[in-house]
Design an enzyme around this catalytic site. Structure first.
Site, PDB file in Angstrom:
ATOM      1  N   ASN A 145      -3.651   4.248 -12.499  1.00 41.11           N
ATOM      2  CA  ASN A 145      -4.371   4.301 -11.234  1.00 41.11           C
ATOM      3  C   ASN A 145      -5.868   4.366 -11.550  1.00 41.11           C
ATOM      4  OD1 ASN A 145      -5.044   4.864  -8.447  1.00 41.11           O
ATOM      5  ND2 ASN A 145      -3.044   5.849  -8.221  1.00 41.11           N
ATOM      6  N   SER A 146      -6.698   4.414 -10.538  1.00 40.90           N
ATOM      7  CA  SER A 146      -8.144   4.491 -10.792  1.00 40.90           C
ATOM      8  C   SER A 146      -8.480   5.770 -11.560  1.00 40.90           C
ATOM      9  CB  SER A 146      -8.904   4.444  -9.469  1.00 40.90           C
ATOM     10  OG  SER A 146      -8.445   5.445  -8.596  1.00 40.90           O
ATOM     11  N   LEU A 151      -5.654   7.378   1.365  1.00 40.98           N
ATOM     12  CA  LEU A 151      -4.257   7.035   1.664  1.00 40.98           C
ATOM     13  C   LEU A 151      -4.041   6.501   3.085  1.00 40.98           C
ATOM     14  CD1 LEU A 151      -1.575   6.992   0.235  1.00 40.98           C
ATOM     15  CD2 LEU A 151      -1.533   9.467   0.223  1.00 40.98           C
ATOM     16  N   LYS A 174       3.674   5.656 -10.610  1.00 42.38           N
ATOM     17  CA  LYS A 174       2.291   5.232 -10.837  1.00 42.38           C
ATOM     18  C   LYS A 174       1.526   6.428 -11.389  1.00 42.38           C
ATOM     19  CE  LYS A 174      -1.315   2.358 -10.183  1.00 42.38           C
ATOM     20  NZ  LYS A 174      -1.587   1.683  -8.910  1.00 42.38           N
ATOM     21  N   LYS A 182       0.859  -1.183   0.000  1.00 44.49           N
ATOM     22  CA  LYS A 182       0.000   0.000   0.000  1.00 44.49           C
ATOM     23  C   LYS A 182       0.898   1.237   0.000  1.00 44.49           C
ATOM     24  CE  LYS A 182      -3.450   2.890   0.558  1.00 44.49           C
ATOM     25  NZ  LYS A 182      -4.281   3.247  -0.621  1.00 44.49           N
ATOM     26  N   THR A 183       0.537   2.237  -0.786  1.00 49.98           N
ATOM     27  CA  THR A 183       1.335   3.469  -0.839  1.00 49.98           C
ATOM     28  C   THR A 183       1.568   3.994   0.582  1.00 49.98           C
ATOM     29  OG1 THR A 183       0.429   4.033  -2.997  1.00 49.98           O
ATOM     30  CG2 THR A 183       1.448   5.808  -1.747  1.00 49.98           C
ATOM     31  N   CYS A 207      -2.641   9.678  -6.590  1.00 46.13           N
ATOM     32  CA  CYS A 207      -3.727   9.421  -5.639  1.00 46.13           C
ATOM     33  C   CYS A 207      -4.842  10.438  -5.839  1.00 46.13           C
ATOM     34  CB  CYS A 207      -3.250   9.474  -4.195  1.00 46.13           C
ATOM     35  SG  CYS A 207      -4.662   9.281  -3.083  1.00 46.13           S
TER      36      CYS A 207
HETATM   37  O1  RRO Z   1      -5.806   5.561  -0.780  1.00 41.00           O
HETATM   38  C1  RRO Z   1      -6.500   5.927  -1.752  1.00 41.00           C
HETATM   39  O2  RRO Z   1      -7.563   6.550  -1.625  1.00 41.00           O
HETATM   40  C2  RRO Z   1      -6.090   5.649  -3.136  1.00 41.00           C
HETATM   41  C3  RRO Z   1      -4.813   5.861  -3.611  1.00 41.00           C
HETATM   42 BR1  RRO Z   1      -3.389   6.393  -2.530  1.00 41.00          BR
HETATM   43  C4  RRO Z   1      -4.538   5.650  -4.989  1.00 41.00           C
HETATM   44  O3  RRO Z   1      -3.420   5.825  -5.495  1.00 41.00           O
HETATM   45  N1  RRO Z   1      -5.560   5.245  -5.787  1.00 41.00           N
HETATM   46  C5  RRO Z   1      -6.797   5.054  -5.311  1.00 41.00           C
HETATM   47  O4  RRO Z   1      -7.704   4.687  -6.084  1.00 41.00           O
HETATM   48  N2  RRO Z   1      -7.060   5.252  -3.974  1.00 41.00           N
END
Ligand code: RRO
Length: 295
Positions: free
Chosen positions: A178-179, A57, A149, A29-30, A115
């Site tokens: 990413n999303s 995050l 990313k 996880k980041t 993010c």
């Molecule tokens: O933690 C998040 O809300 C989140 C992150 Br860091 C991300 O890079 N991509 C995402 O869809 N959610």
């Protein structure tokens, strides 16, 4: 094949689950410098064609993941794992990356520039000036293998501009995508997640065409030393095949992993192998990047 950051990677127990599955590796996880609670729940929802999240995050802080990885690389010296990270400011990002640089970590570092869910903090990679500045500062001191990313881009000019920046730096990989940020999913008359009045990052089936376009756009534009990780909409072996056809060297599974668990890696791998057998392909090199166009 591996998990996409954010799924099955918050705790050591989850990371061990991915490590001991048919996945080739995992990404954490980041991580930010310190532990973060993240946004209020409910903050993730599986929906029929994918998922929506505004996690914000949440993570256990850099040291939690780094300590685990340092321990793991002694136990499993022949495998390579990914550490995802980003600071809550450019200064914090540098503090974190300097800690990684000074540590004994020998794996791959993924800097999350995308993010979408921290209120008041825009996605870094949509700001090309800031992205360029951060990368130029990072490569003044960071000498370990580093990738980024990326969020999805939607305009050919943005592919050109982003690739021109990334090609200036010795990146090992870019991870697309990413999303898709700030979608809205409604059930009956209500949103389905609490933060940001229901706005959240979209994953799953919804995003495969966007993900494939980003993988291929960067495959066409980036120096060949920069490898592409394909992420977005991988439900089946066919989806993984398409990512590789677009140029991906590695494929990540997010929403499907959340829905199905780590058994997804074995299933998708077998489905991909079946497609390769049918087509007479013996290695990924036989079809990587070899997408056909119509003249
Ligand atoms: O933690 C998040 O809300 C989140 C992150 Br860091 C991300 O890079 N991509 C995402 O869809 N959610």
């Amino acid at each position: 094949m591996m998990n996409a950051a954010g799924v099955a990677c918050m705790t050591v127990e989850e990371l061990e689950g991915v490590k001991n599955s048919a996945a080739g590796t995992f990404v954490t996880k980041t991580a930010t410098l310190e532990f973060r609670q993240g946004n209020p729940e409910p903050r993730y929802q599986d929906v029929p064609l994918g998922s929506i999240n505004s996690m914000g995050l949440p993570n256990n802080g850099l040291d939690y993941y780094l300590d685990y990885l340092l321990d793991l690389q002694e136990k499993e010296p022949n495998r390579t794992f990914f550490l995802s990270l980003v600071g809550m400011s450019p200064e914090e990002t540098h503090t974190i990356l300097k800690k990684v640089q000074e540590s004994d970590f020998r794996g791959l570092t993924e800097l999350n520039l995308s993010c979408p869910n921290v209120p008041g903090k825009p996605q870094i990679a949509y700001d090309f000036e800031t992205t360029d500045r951060i990368l130029s500062e990072v490569f003044e001191y960071f000498t370990k293998p580093l990738g980024i990313k990326l969020p999805p881009y939607f305009d050919i000019v943005h592919f050109d501009q982003a690739a021109a920046i990334f090609n200036k730096y010795p990146l090992k990989f870019v991870n697309c995508v990413n999303s898709i940020g700030n979608g809205l999913y409604i059930e009956d008359e209500s949103v389905v997640i609490r933060p940001k009045n229901g706005f959240g990052g979209i994953g799953g089936e919804y995003i495969k065409p966007t993900a494939l376009a980003n993988v291929h756009a960067f495959y066409q534009r980036l120096n060949p030393e920069i490898q592409i990780i394909g992420t977005g909409g991988v439900l089946t072996g066919r989806d993984a095949f398409e990512h590789i056809l677009c140029g991906a060297s590695m494929v990540q599974v997010g929403t499907t992993l959340h829905k199905e668990g780590v058994g997804a890696f074995d299933r998708i791998t077998n489905e991909l192998k079946e497609i390769m057998t049918e087509k007479g392909y013996e290695s990924l090199e036989d079809f990587r990047g070899k997408l056909n166009y119509i003249d």
